[in-house]
Write a protein that holds these residues in place. Structure first.
Motif, PDB file in Angstrom:
ATOM      1  N   SER A   2     109.201 -53.331   4.245  1.00 24.42           N
ATOM      2  CA  SER A   2     109.433 -54.731   3.917  1.00 24.42           C
ATOM      3  C   SER A   2     110.692 -54.878   3.074  1.00 24.42           C
ATOM      4  CB  SER A   2     108.255 -55.284   3.110  1.00 24.42           C
ATOM      5  OG  SER A   2     107.086 -55.244   3.880  1.00 24.42           O
ATOM      6  N   SER A  74     106.380 -66.768   0.117  1.00 24.40           N
ATOM      7  CA  SER A  74     107.638 -66.474   0.798  1.00 24.40           C
ATOM      8  C   SER A  74     107.472 -66.875   2.253  1.00 24.40           C
ATOM      9  CB  SER A  74     107.945 -64.974   0.739  1.00 24.40           C
ATOM     10  OG  SER A  74     108.091 -64.549  -0.583  1.00 24.40           O
ATOM     11  N   SER A  76     107.874 -65.212   4.847  1.00 23.61           N
ATOM     12  CA  SER A  76     107.219 -64.136   5.595  1.00 23.61           C
ATOM     13  C   SER A  76     105.776 -63.882   5.160  1.00 23.61           C
ATOM     14  CB  SER A  76     108.028 -62.843   5.447  1.00 23.61           C
ATOM     15  OG  SER A  76     108.057 -62.446   4.086  1.00 23.61           O
ATOM     16  N   SER A  77     105.351 -64.441   4.021  1.00 21.03           N
ATOM     17  CA  SER A  77     104.004 -64.158   3.527  1.00 21.03           C
ATOM     18  C   SER A  77     103.105 -65.383   3.476  1.00 21.03           C
ATOM     19  CB  SER A  77     104.083 -63.542   2.117  1.00 21.03           C
ATOM     20  OG  SER A  77     104.484 -64.512   1.174  1.00 21.03           O
ATOM     21  N   ARG A  78     103.581 -66.519   3.969  1.00 18.00           N
ATOM     22  CA  ARG A  78     102.837 -67.776   3.834  1.00 18.00           C
ATOM     23  C   ARG A  78     101.392 -67.663   4.339  1.00 18.00           C
ATOM     24  NH1 ARG A  78     104.072 -72.742   2.588  1.00 18.00           N
ATOM     25  NH2 ARG A  78     106.299 -72.312   2.591  1.00 18.00           N
TER      26      ARG A  78
END
Length: 148
Positions: A2, A74, A76-78
């Motif tokens: 990541s 973020s 990418s992490s929603r």
């Protein structure tokens, strides 16, 4: 592998940590990621900011349910932050879960009631948010993201 968090993400984490640390009770400790939170043998999470009882911290992790877990969303992490981590923490009995979205900006403070998270307080942009539990904290979403 990541990518590293963006400066905006880290700015918000640092400011949330500072705000939480001011009022954190002496029997608890607030720490930024990466700190493993071991909820079960098969469930380990790493919140962006975690508040745990000092007695639950080991040399390697926070073992047990945190007092408060905070995620800074973020792109990418929603889904992970708003759905997966939220569900795992609720199932484990974490009493407080906060979501900070730096792209709005907003703060959503959730509290566990009857096994499900409900909104305790929420704020967007330049609104102040003040919560009394798990301990007094005041935040302003715009201040969390501001470059000053």
């Amino acid at each position: 592998m990541s990518p590293s968090p963006r400066p905006l993400h880290q700015r918000v984490v640092a400011r949330v940590l500072a705000a939480v640390s001011v009022s954190c009770p002496r029997d608890c400790e607030a720490l930024p990621a990466p700190v493993d939170v071991v909820l079960a043998d098969d469930t380990v999470l790493i919140p962006d900011v975690v508040v745990g009882r000092r007695s639950d911290y080991t040399e390697r992790a926070l073992v047990g349910v945190p007092v408060l877990a905070v995620e800074v969303i973020s792109p990418s992490s929603r889904l992970i932050d708003t759905e997966l981590k939220r569900a795992r923490l609720a199932a484990a009995g974490c009493p407080h879960y906060w979501l900070v979205d730096p792209y709005v900006p907003s703060v959503l403070c959730l509290v566990l009631r009857d096994g499900a998270y409900v909104t305790l307080e929420k704020a967007e942009r330049d609104q102040d948010i003040a919560v009394a539990e798990p301990f007094p904290v005041t935040l302003n979403p715009a201040d969390l993201v501001s470059e000053y």
